[in-house]
Design an enzyme around this catalytic site. Structure first.
Site, PDB file in Angstrom:
ATOM      1  N   HIS A 236       0.654  -0.895  -0.473  1.00  0.00           N
ATOM      2  CA  HIS A 236       0.101   0.169  -0.023  1.00  0.00           C
ATOM      3  C   HIS A 236       1.050   1.506   0.478  1.00  0.00           C
ATOM      4  CE1 HIS A 236      -4.220   0.732   0.613  1.00  0.00           C
ATOM      5  NE2 HIS A 236      -4.113   2.326   0.681  1.00  0.00           N
ATOM      6  N   ASP A 267       3.385  -3.686  -7.054  1.00  0.00           N
ATOM      7  CA  ASP A 267       3.573  -1.811  -6.520  1.00  0.00           C
ATOM      8  C   ASP A 267       4.755  -1.699  -5.645  1.00  0.00           C
ATOM      9  OD1 ASP A 267       2.312  -1.439  -5.116  1.00  0.00           O
ATOM     10  OD2 ASP A 267       0.192  -0.194  -5.932  1.00  0.00           O
ATOM     11  N   GLY A 290       1.507   4.280  -8.690  1.00  0.00           N
ATOM     12  CA  GLY A 290       1.636   5.631  -7.549  1.00  0.00           C
ATOM     13  C   GLY A 290       1.742   7.644  -7.386  1.00  0.00           C
TER      14      GLY A 290
END
Ligand SMILES: Cc1cc2nc3c(=O)[nH]c(=O)nc-3n(C[C@H](O)[C@H](O)[C@H](O)COP(=O)(O)O)c2cc1C
Length: 337
Positions: A236, A267, A290
Site C-alpha cells: 500500500h 506496485d 502511485g
C-alpha cells in the site's frame, strides 16, 4: 508543458504536503499521514525503493531487439505497456484540499487514456471517495479497475454492482487496508477476510476480482484457491503497516508460486521504466504507479499524468533494447545480474 514545468507547478500546489523530491523515496515525508508519506517510521515506503535498487540489469547489445513491443493484454484489453495508474483516494484529505478528489480522478482517468493505459480508482472513509473515481470513469467512458476497501461483504457486493454499471474491466479489493482506523471512525468498518468471505465476494460477480495487498506466498496461493483472477503484491505504498519488506524483495518468491494461474501485478516505489523492467524480470505481469502520477496530476492535470506515463514507457523501451528484450515474453530473470 514538460516534466520540469509539471514538477515545478506540482511543488507550488502540493507544498508542504509533498516536497516533489528529486528522488521520491519516502525519506523527507516519513510518517506524514495525513500526507503522502509512509506510516510510522516510513520504513515500508523506503524499503520499496531500496529493494528495487538491490537489483541490477545485464547490459546486452549484441542482438536485434531494436524496437521493442511493450503492448500488454489486461483481461482482453490491449494496453500500450504493462503499467497502470494505482488506486489513490482521499487525496483532498491527504493534501488539505490542495488537490481535490475530483481533480485527481479526472486527471488520472483522462491521462491514463491518453497514454493508452487504464486507471485504477480507490475507496475511502467518505463514500464520495469511491464515487469520485467511479463518476470520472462513467463520464469519460474510460474502463478501469475500481478498488473497494475490505468493507463488510454486503457493502462490497453493493459497491461491485455500481462498478459493474460503470463498465469496470475488473474489481479490486485492497485487502491490506483491513486495519485502517479512519474507516471505522467514519462508520465504514473494514475487516480481514477469510476463505468463505472471499468466495462470497468473488462469486457475486462475473468480473475478474483482484486482491491488492498480498505480501506472502501462502496468501497468494489462497487467493488463487478461492478464485481470485489476480493479486497485487503491494504494501500500500508503505501506508498500512510499518516495517514490511519492499515489494521487489518478495516478488519473485510469490510469483513463482502462482504465476500462470493468475495475474501477478506489483506496485511500490516504481520510479522509472527501468524499475518496471526489473519488476517484470522478477516475475510480475504488470505494475501500478502511485505517487509519480499524483505529481503529474497536481502539476499538469491529465496532460501531466500522461507525460509521466509516457516517460516511463519510453524508458522501458530503451531498457528493453539495452537488455536484449524484443517483447514482454523475452523479459525473464536472465536479464538480472
Ligand atoms: C495518498 C495515497 C492514497 C492511496 N489510496 C489508496 C486507495 O484508496 N486504495 C488502494 O488500494 N491503494 C491506495 N494507495 C496505495 C496505492 O494504490 C499504491 O499501492 C502505492 O501508492 C504504490 O506505491 P508508490 O506510490 O510508491 O508508487 C494510496 C497511496 C497514496 C500515496
Amino acid at each position: 508543458m514538460d516534466i520540469t514545468s509539471v514538477r515545478r507547478s506540482a511543488l507550488q500546489k502540493l507544498s508542504p504536503h509533498c516536497r516533489v523530491c528529486k528522488e521520491c523515496n519516502g525519506i523527507a515525508c516519513a510518517g506524514e499521514m495525513p500526507g503522502l508519506g509512509g506510516t510510522g517510521s516510513g520504513a515500508s515506503f523506503k524499503n520499496n525503493i531500496l529493494a528495487l535498487a538491490e537489483h541490477k540489469l545485464n547490459l546486452r547489445t549484441l542482438h536485434t531487439a531494436k524496437e521493442p513491443d511493450t503492448q500488454f493484454s489486461f483481461f482482453d484489453n490491449l494496453l500500450s505497456a504493462p503499467l497502470m495508474a494505482a488506486p489513490i483516494t482521499a487525496i483532498g484529505l491527504q493534501t488539505n484540499g490542495k488537490l481535490s478528489d475530483v481533480e485527481w480522478a479526472e486527471s488520472v482517468v483522462y491521462g491514463s487514456q491518453k497514454s493508452g493505459t487504464i486507471p485504477w480508482t480507490g475507496d475511502g472513509p467518505d463514500p464520495l471517495h469511491f464515487h469520485s473515481g467511479l463518476d470520472a470513469l462513467r463520464n469519460s467512458e474510460v474502463q478501469g479497475v475500481p478498488v473497494i476497501k475490505p468493507r463488510e461483504n454486503k457493502a462490497i457486493i453493493e459497491y461491485i454492482k455500481r462498478a459493474e454499471e460503470a463498465k469496470a474491466i475488473a474489481i479490486g479489493i485492497d485487502i491490506d487496508a483491513a486495519g485502517i482506523i479512519n474507516m471505522k471512525l467514519k462508520g465504514q468498518p473494514v475487516e480481514p477476510k477469510g476463505k468463505k468471505q472471499l468466495q462470497e465476494i468473488i462469486s457475486s460477480t462475473s468480473l475478474p476480482v483482484i486482491l491488492k495487498g498480498i505480501m506472502t506466498s501462502d496468501e497468494a496461493i489462497l487467493a488463487a484457491e478461492v478464485g481470485a483472477a489476480g493479486i497485487v503484491i503491494s504494501n500500500h505504498g508503505g501506508r498500512v503497516l510499518d516495517h514490511t519488506p519492499g515489494t521487489a524483495e518478495v516478488l519473485s518468491e510469490i510469483s513463482s508460486q502462482v504465476s500462470g494461474r493468475m495475474m501477478v501485478i506489483v506496485d511500490g516505489g516504481v520510479r522509472s521504466g527501468v524499475d518496471i523492467l526489473k519488476m517484470l524480470a522478477l516475475g510480475a505481469d504488470a505494475v501500478l504507479i502511485g505517487r509519480p502520477l499524483l505529481i503529474g496530476a497536481a502539476g499538469g492535470s491529465a496532460e501531466g499524468v500522461s507525460l509521466i506515463l509516457n516517460k516511463f514507457i519510453s524508458e522501458m523501451k530503451a531498457a528493453m533494447t539495452l537488455t536484449g528484450c524484443a517483447s514482454l515474453a523475452d523479459i525473464s530473470n536472465e536479464i538480472l545480474r
